[in-house]
Scaffold this motif. Structure first.
Motif, PDB file in Angstrom:
ATOM      1  N   SER A   1      29.516  27.928  41.244  1.00 56.06           N
ATOM      2  CA  SER A   1      30.931  28.275  40.991  1.00 56.06           C
ATOM      3  C   SER A   1      31.030  29.602  40.244  1.00 56.06           C
ATOM      4  O   SER A   1      31.931  30.406  40.510  1.00 56.06           O
ATOM      5  CB  SER A   1      31.620  27.155  40.216  1.00 56.06           C
ATOM      6  N   LEU A   2      30.066  29.861  39.339  1.00 56.14           N
ATOM      7  CA  LEU A   2      30.077  31.136  38.616  1.00 56.14           C
ATOM      8  C   LEU A   2      29.726  32.294  39.550  1.00 56.14           C
ATOM      9  O   LEU A   2      30.294  33.384  39.460  1.00 56.14           O
ATOM     10  CB  LEU A   2      29.101  31.085  37.438  1.00 56.14           C
TER      11      LEU A   2
ATOM     12  N   VAL B   1      32.719  33.186  41.327  1.00 57.62           N
ATOM     13  CA  VAL B   1      33.614  34.004  40.491  1.00 57.62           C
ATOM     14  C   VAL B   1      33.188  35.463  40.576  1.00 57.62           C
ATOM     15  O   VAL B   1      34.024  36.381  40.755  1.00 57.62           O
ATOM     16  CB  VAL B   1      33.582  33.507  39.020  1.00 57.62           C
TER      17      VAL B   1
ATOM     18  N   VAL C   1      34.179  36.877  43.925  1.00 57.77           N
ATOM     19  CA  VAL C   1      35.621  37.184  43.982  1.00 57.77           C
ATOM     20  C   VAL C   1      35.864  38.557  43.351  1.00 57.77           C
ATOM     21  O   VAL C   1      36.586  39.397  43.912  1.00 57.77           O
ATOM     22  CB  VAL C   1      36.443  36.085  43.249  1.00 57.77           C
ATOM     23  N   CYS C   2      35.237  38.785  42.198  1.00 63.92           N
ATOM     24  CA  CYS C   2      35.396  40.084  41.526  1.00 63.92           C
ATOM     25  C   CYS C   2      34.890  41.222  42.415  1.00 63.92           C
ATOM     26  O   CYS C   2      35.511  42.279  42.534  1.00 63.92           O
ATOM     27  CB  CYS C   2      34.646  40.099  40.202  1.00 63.92           C
TER      28      CYS C   2
ATOM     29  N   VAL D   1      38.109  31.951  46.299  1.00 64.58           N
ATOM     30  CA  VAL D   1      38.743  31.190  45.213  1.00 64.58           C
ATOM     31  C   VAL D   1      38.817  29.711  45.608  1.00 64.58           C
ATOM     32  O   VAL D   1      38.452  28.814  44.829  1.00 64.58           O
ATOM     33  CB  VAL D   1      40.161  31.736  44.902  1.00 64.58           C
TER      34      VAL D   1
ATOM     35  N   ALA E   1      35.446  28.214  45.476  1.00 64.48           N
ATOM     36  CA  ALA E   1      35.009  27.922  44.098  1.00 64.48           C
ATOM     37  C   ALA E   1      35.613  26.609  43.620  1.00 64.48           C
ATOM     38  O   ALA E   1      34.919  25.778  43.011  1.00 64.48           O
ATOM     39  CB  ALA E   1      35.423  29.076  43.177  1.00 64.48           C
TER      40      ALA E   1
ATOM     41  N   LEU F   1      28.750  42.744  36.715  1.00 70.22           N
ATOM     42  CA  LEU F   1      29.597  41.535  36.752  1.00 70.22           C
ATOM     43  C   LEU F   1      28.814  40.238  36.558  1.00 70.22           C
ATOM     44  O   LEU F   1      29.196  39.404  35.721  1.00 70.22           O
ATOM     45  CB  LEU F   1      30.377  41.487  38.078  1.00 70.22           C
TER      46      LEU F   1
ATOM     47  N   VAL G   1      29.491  37.485  33.539  1.00 66.80           N
ATOM     48  CA  VAL G   1      29.996  36.141  33.857  1.00 66.80           C
ATOM     49  C   VAL G   1      28.923  35.071  33.631  1.00 66.80           C
ATOM     50  O   VAL G   1      29.176  34.053  32.983  1.00 66.80           O
ATOM     51  CB  VAL G   1      30.510  36.092  35.319  1.00 66.80           C
ATOM     52  N   VAL G   2      27.731  35.303  34.169  1.00 62.82           N
ATOM     53  CA  VAL G   2      26.672  34.270  34.095  1.00 62.82           C
ATOM     54  C   VAL G   2      25.799  34.484  32.867  1.00 62.82           C
ATOM     55  O   VAL G   2      25.438  33.522  32.166  1.00 62.82           O
ATOM     56  CB  VAL G   2      25.813  34.293  35.386  1.00 62.82           C
TER      57      VAL G   2
ATOM     58  N   PHE H   1      35.183  49.640  35.991  1.00 60.21           N
ATOM     59  CA  PHE H   1      35.415  49.355  37.419  1.00 60.21           C
ATOM     60  C   PHE H   1      36.572  50.175  38.010  1.00 60.21           C
ATOM     61  O   PHE H   1      37.074  49.874  39.093  1.00 60.21           O
ATOM     62  CB  PHE H   1      35.685  47.859  37.615  1.00 60.21           C
TER      63      PHE H   1
ATOM     64  N   CYS I   1      38.559  28.644  37.447  1.00 60.66           N
ATOM     65  CA  CYS I   1      39.002  28.881  38.822  1.00 60.66           C
ATOM     66  C   CYS I   1      40.507  29.159  38.855  1.00 60.66           C
ATOM     67  O   CYS I   1      40.985  30.054  39.565  1.00 60.66           O
ATOM     68  CB  CYS I   1      38.697  27.675  39.713  1.00 60.66           C
TER      69      CYS I   1
ATOM     70  N   MET J   1      41.211  32.515  37.613  1.00 60.81           N
ATOM     71  CA  MET J   1      40.808  33.479  38.650  1.00 60.81           C
ATOM     72  C   MET J   1      41.919  33.594  39.707  1.00 60.81           C
ATOM     73  O   MET J   1      42.320  34.704  40.095  1.00 60.81           O
ATOM     74  CB  MET J   1      39.510  32.980  39.285  1.00 60.81           C
TER      75      MET J   1
ATOM     76  N   VAL K   1      40.115  41.884  37.837  1.00 61.28           N
ATOM     77  CA  VAL K   1      38.702  41.633  37.489  1.00 61.28           C
ATOM     78  C   VAL K   1      38.556  41.545  35.968  1.00 61.28           C
ATOM     79  O   VAL K   1      37.860  40.663  35.454  1.00 61.28           O
ATOM     80  CB  VAL K   1      37.801  42.753  38.072  1.00 61.28           C
TER      81      VAL K   1
ATOM     82  N   LEU L   1      37.104  38.364  33.922  1.00 60.38           N
ATOM     83  CA  LEU L   1      35.989  38.435  32.961  1.00 60.38           C
ATOM     84  C   LEU L   1      36.418  37.874  31.599  1.00 60.38           C
ATOM     85  O   LEU L   1      35.656  37.155  30.940  1.00 60.38           O
ATOM     86  CB  LEU L   1      35.512  39.886  32.818  1.00 60.38           C
TER      87      LEU L   1
ATOM     88  N   ALA M   1      36.389  34.196  31.826  1.00 63.88           N
ATOM     89  CA  ALA M   1      35.005  33.681  31.818  1.00 63.88           C
ATOM     90  C   ALA M   1      34.447  33.665  30.405  1.00 63.88           C
ATOM     91  O   ALA M   1      33.738  32.731  30.007  1.00 63.88           O
ATOM     92  CB  ALA M   1      34.120  34.522  32.732  1.00 63.88           C
TER      93      ALA M   1
ATOM     94  N   ARG N   1      33.639  30.314  27.192  1.00 61.33           N
ATOM     95  CA  ARG N   1      32.273  30.138  26.663  1.00 61.33           C
ATOM     96  C   ARG N   1      32.216  29.270  25.410  1.00 61.33           C
ATOM     97  O   ARG N   1      31.380  28.363  25.319  1.00 61.33           O
ATOM     98  CB  ARG N   1      31.621  31.502  26.393  1.00 61.33           C
TER      99      ARG N   1
END
Lengths: 501, 488
Positions: free
Chosen positions: A27-28, A31, A34-35, A50, A53, A276, A280-281, B46, B230, B233, B249, B253, B256, B260
């Motif tokens: 799922s990450l 994400v 998607v970016c 999306v 996900a 990215l 994210v991850v 970006f 999700c 997003m 984007v 981020l 996301a 955490r």
């Protein structure tokens, strides 16, 4: 325990947990994709991703839910099996001496141990597997994206591991002995009830209250000491651990990702869009690591608890040093004269280990543990036999006087003294189909003992351990002095037996 | 658990607690600020003309450094509070136990006290320093991001706030599911061992409450975070950005990063549940009724007033005069011992009252009972010297023999003798001499008990088949057919 369906539940739950971990990382990754699509790095509609996900998360939730139901069920079944095992051991015909010894060693921790094993099976193991897999899959994905940037992301985590390693070495060198001594002092403050007191034998309440009161006072003293020790020594060590926590924090990883990634992007070694995945991850890499340390602690505790419980449930009997020349009789009555209680206890212990546990009955000097319905305890499913044997053991009047008679449940309908428990244990020995019955004369009045021997002698081998010659009847006689067989013969005994008194 | 927290707050340094709370909240706010900085950094990185926004990154580094310093400083504070928490809680437990009458100090409470071992103490100690921080961050960090977003992008802030409220509701629901059932503790399951079968077969309702709900709670806690990400997003892509992919984007981020701390807290669920178990145990240890805490009465005759040993049983009563010795005879050992336990306050009668000098024994302060009541039975010798022995020949002779005997070879009669000798030192006003584990009483022990019984209210329980000792009045217990009657 695999017979209780625990094994397949655990295995299936772990497979489902692994699948759940894959969906978490997937799922990450979606994400990130998607970016990428939003930034025009790859073609296609982000909307599809999306929806994908969301679908992956829902699938992961469903899979993980089934896995967790199975693992929780396995944990509950494990606890139930362990409780039943301990209960069976408490109610079985294990010689009371061995049972009391086992209880002295593990009795206080049984409840916590059962809970620890349940937590290990039902919660800690699946969560550990999930956390490890999320970390491994995440790091694998990041190395696949860019190995250099993956190393930059890992840098704070490696620093954190370094700090952990340093702390561990320092702990082992400087504090382990101290810490264990302090923990041991803390644990020694716990009230440890002998088995008779724990099962509520009559006349034990004063002792239970006194032990509890003493333990509460001692606990305060030891906790204050431990608190002081914690402040002075361990607190310093945990400040070091805080450095590791900071290194593992998502914010620290983010700083490394942006600083390191910024340099790589500026140098043209990394496309900006490849940062990215690391934001994210990468920022979530360390969270499972901290959790893993907690799960490992829980699993470690669970394993130790399982070992302790295994010893109690299996009824492992410590092999005492045998007395040379003293063997259990095949038939008839053998009387062993042992004036010293230590010799008597050793005789009972050594002879008990020469016959399989389910083929021997022992009426030990340590009080028998009588639990459950009286009739079932004496002769399960044979009420007439239970009554007949109770009469021989001279305990029938006591049982008959209770409102429910032989259906009375001990400590709920009737309270027994240790001496009365011994009589019921004798009744059980009389009713059992044993290869050998061991009777310690210190546990029973002489007339009751004589009647029991007379009843048992025609059908099974009987070994009577007695401190003096007063109760010696017909048959073979051995005299044990200072752990050695001093004399063998037939009745009447020689002068050695008299002298050994 | 409320009583545990109350006792902790009462005995804790409030300033230290405030300082830690402030430090944790400030750290979480700074983390939120740092996360919010990802928006300008991402927008620069970006953009169609990408550049590394070093000033923003430098700001992020500074905020992260300050947050790290706060984190590091908060750990010693947390450790100090952890130590305070444990010492306060254990002192409160000890104090409570010392106030409770003996009949409330049974095996169940002893088991619960035993569960307060080093593992439990370490779990409690770690709460403020290592568990509280992620929990505070999970709530405060998203809040601070929302506050910042209000100034930068009000529409986004509103959506984030809605998502945050949804996540709080889900977390609350998950917590309720995780704590919906409690496993029986050691004390409870050992009680069940007494009646067979040990465990009733698990019914469907029990399975759902003990297995399905916690499993659903765990999954909800974890997957709701992913679903929210999700959702964030989707909102970023379709609603907020209005055709600006770079902002979309950046917001993704930010989302996301925002989740955490919640993920970190969710990973601690197992540790939090362990802490909850320890606190529940402490809570049960703090339960109980301390009674009226009265002094030991001057005139301490013992009266059994309309006492029933079981529901529906015909009540009975008798009186033992102060400074008299009574031998309890007849009936079973179990009944005689139970009566003695009632007389000394170690058991509470299901109906009726046991009075000492007119005061219910449960209302006398436990310290007073401990000083004035003693249960004498066979005892193993200790290294303690025998003290308080009377100048009588029988006591001195017995003491001399005990000192000369190898302690490992004592008979039950010797141990009883030792128990009586040791009891002289306690000088109790009320004593029970329990000789039920003996087959017979020899003359030395008989004389010793007579000597001991002379100056106090004494209940003697001779061996089952022995007669009444010459020095004692007789009280015969009839317990045939469930009816108890005591007659002199």
């Amino acid at each position: 325990m695999s017979g209780d369906g625990i094994g397949w539940r655990v295995r299936t739950s772990l497979v489902l947990e692994a699948l759940g971990a894959v969906t978490t990382v997937a799922s990450l990754v979606l994400v990130v994709e998607v970016c990428r699509r939003l930034l025009g790095d790859s073609g296609g509609s982000p909307a599809v991703l999306v929806v994908s996900a969301v679908a992956v998360v829902l699938f992961g939730a469903a899979v993980q839910f089934v896995g967790r139901v199975l693992s929780r069920d396995a944990g509950t079944r494990t606890r139930e099996a362990l409780r039943a095992g301990v209960a069976f051991r408490l109610r079985a015909a294990l010689p009371a001496g061995a049972l009391h010894a086992s209880w002295r060693e593990h009795g206080t921790t049984l409840g916590r141990d059962i809970s620890s094993v349940g937590v290990m099976v039902g919660r800690a193991t699946p969560e550990f597997v999930s956390a490890v897999l999320v970390f491994v899959l995440s790091i694998g994905y990041l190395f696949w994206v860019d190995w250099l940037m993956a190393l930059v992301t890992l840098l704070p985590i490696l620093l954190g591991f370094g700090v952990f390693g340093f702390i561990s070495v320092r702990y082992a060198k400087e504090m382990k002995v101290d810490y264990e001594a302090n923990v041991s002092a803390l644990d020694s403050a716990r009230p440890v009830l002998p088995l008779g007191e724990r099962v509520g034998q009559a006349g034990t309440r004063a002792s239970v209250a006194a032990r509890t009161l003493r333990a509460a006072r001692e606990l305060t003293v030891q906790t204050d000491r431990f608190g002081e020790y914690f402040r002075q020594r361990i607190g310093e060590l945990l400040s070091g651990r805080a450095l590791a926590e900071i290194a593992f924090a998502p914010l620290t990883v983010l700083v490394f990702v942006l600083c390191g990634g910024g340099l790589l992007v500026q140098a043209g070694w990394l496309p900006a869009v490849d940062l990215l995945p690391f934001v994210v991850v990468g920022t979530g890499l360390a969270a499972p690591l901290l959790a893993i340390t907690y799960y490992l602690e829980e699993i470690g505790e669970g394993k130790l608890a399982a070992t302790r419980l295994g010893a109690v449930i299996a009824g492992t009997r410590e092999e005492p040093e045998p007395i040379e020349g003293l063997t259990v009789p095949e038939t008839g009555v053998l009387t062993v004269v042992a004036a010293d209680p230590r010799d008597a206890t050793r005789v009972v212990a050594t002879t008990s280990t020469q016959v399989p546990a389910d083929r021997i009955c022992v009426v030990d000097v340590e009080p028998a543990v009588v639990l459950g319905e009286i009739s079932a305890y004496i002769a399960d499913g044979r009420p007439a036999e239970a009554e007949r044997c109770a009469r021989i053991a001279r305990v029938h009047d006591l049982v008959a006087a209770t409102p429910k008679g032989y259906e009375s449940i001990v400590d709920i309908d009737v309270r027994l003294s240790p001496a009365e428990s011994q009589r019921l244990a004798l009744a059980r020995a009389l009713a059992a189909d044993s290869r050998l019955v061991v009777l310690d004369a210190r546990a029973l009045p002489a007339d009751v003992l004589a009647d029991a021997v007379a009843e048992l002698a025609p059908k099974t081998a009987v070994l009577v351990v007695t401190p003096d010659t007063a109760g010696v009847g017909t048959g073979e006689v051995r005299v044990v002095v200072d752990g050695h067989l001093a004399e063998s013969g037939t009745h009447p005994v020689s002068a050695i037996a008299e002298e050994s008194r | 658990m409320k009583n545990v927290l109350t006792s902790f707050l009462r005995g804790t340094d409030r300033r230290a607690l405030s300082a830690l709370s402030l430090s944790l909240v400030a750290g979480a706010v700074l983390q939120g600020i740092a996360f919010a900085l990802i928006v300008p950094i991402a927008r620069a990185l970006f953009a169609p003309e990408p550049r590394v926004a070093w000033p923003w990154i430098a700001a992020l580094v500074v905020v992260a450094a300050v947050q790290s310093v706060l984190h590091h400083r908060s750990v010693p504070m947390g450790n100090e509070l952890g130590a305070q928490l444990v010492t306060t809680v254990n002192r409160t437990v000890s104090q409570r136990i010392s106030q409770l009458p003996a009949h409330q100090l049974g095996a169940a409470r002893s088991d619960r006290l035993a569960a307060l071992d080093s593992s439990a103490i370490v779990v409690l100690m770690g709460l403020p320093a290592h568990v509280l921080r992620p929990l505070v961050a999970a709530v405060v960090t998203p809040m601070s991001v929302i506050v910042i977003a209000v100034f930068a992008a009000p529409a986004a802030a509103m959506l984030i706030a809605v998502a945050w409220i949804v996540s709080l509701v889900l977390a609350f629901a998950a917590a309720r599911m995780l704590t919906a059932t409690t496993e029986p503790d050691a004390a409870q399951w050992l009680e069940r061992v007494r009646s067979w079968p040990v465990q009733p077969p698990a019914g469907a309702a029990r399975r759902i409450s003990s297995i399905v709900l916690p499993a659903a709670g765990e999954v909800l806690l974890w997957r709701s975070i992913e679903l929210l990400l999700c959702g964030a997003m989707a909102v970023s892509v379709f609603v907020v950005t209005d055709g600006d992919p770079v902002t979309a984007v950046a917001l993704i981020l930010l989302s996301a990063l925002m989740v955490r701390p919640t993920t970190e807290a969710a990973l601690l669920a197992s540790t939090v549940l362990n802490s909850r178990e320890v606190l529940r145990n402490v809570g049960e240890l703090l339960d109980g009724d301390p009674g009226a805490q009265q002094d030991w009465p001057e005139h301490d005759d013992i009266e059994f007033a309309e006492v029933g040993l079981a529901v529906g049983q015909v009540p009975f009563g008798f009186r033992l005069a102060a400074r008299s010795c009574t031998a309890l005879l007849g009936g079973s050992d179990g009944i005689r011992l139970t009566l003695a336990e009632l007389a000394t306050g170690n058991l509470a009668p299901p109906s009726g009252r046991v009075l000492v000098g007119g005061t219910p024994i449960a209302d006398i302060a436990p310290g007073e009972v401990e000083r004035n009541v003693h249960w004498v039975g066979p005892a193993d010798p200790t290294s303690d010297e025998l003290v308080g022995l009377p100048e009588s020949e029988v006591a001195l002779r017995a003491a001399q023999r005990m000192r000369a005997t190898d302690s490992t070879t004592l008979s039950e009669s010797d141990r009883a003798c030792f128990g009586v000798l040791r009891a002289f030192g306690r000088a109790p006003r009320l004593a029970v001499v329990d000789l039920t584990s003996l087959h017979a009483v020899d003359s030395e022990l008989d004389e010793l008990v007579a000597e001991f019984a002379r100056e106090r209210t004494c209940l003697v329980l001779p061996p089952a088949d022995a007669g009444a000792p010459a020095y004692a009045q007789r009280l015969v217990v009839e317990d045939l057919s469930g009816k108890i009657e005591a007659r002199s």
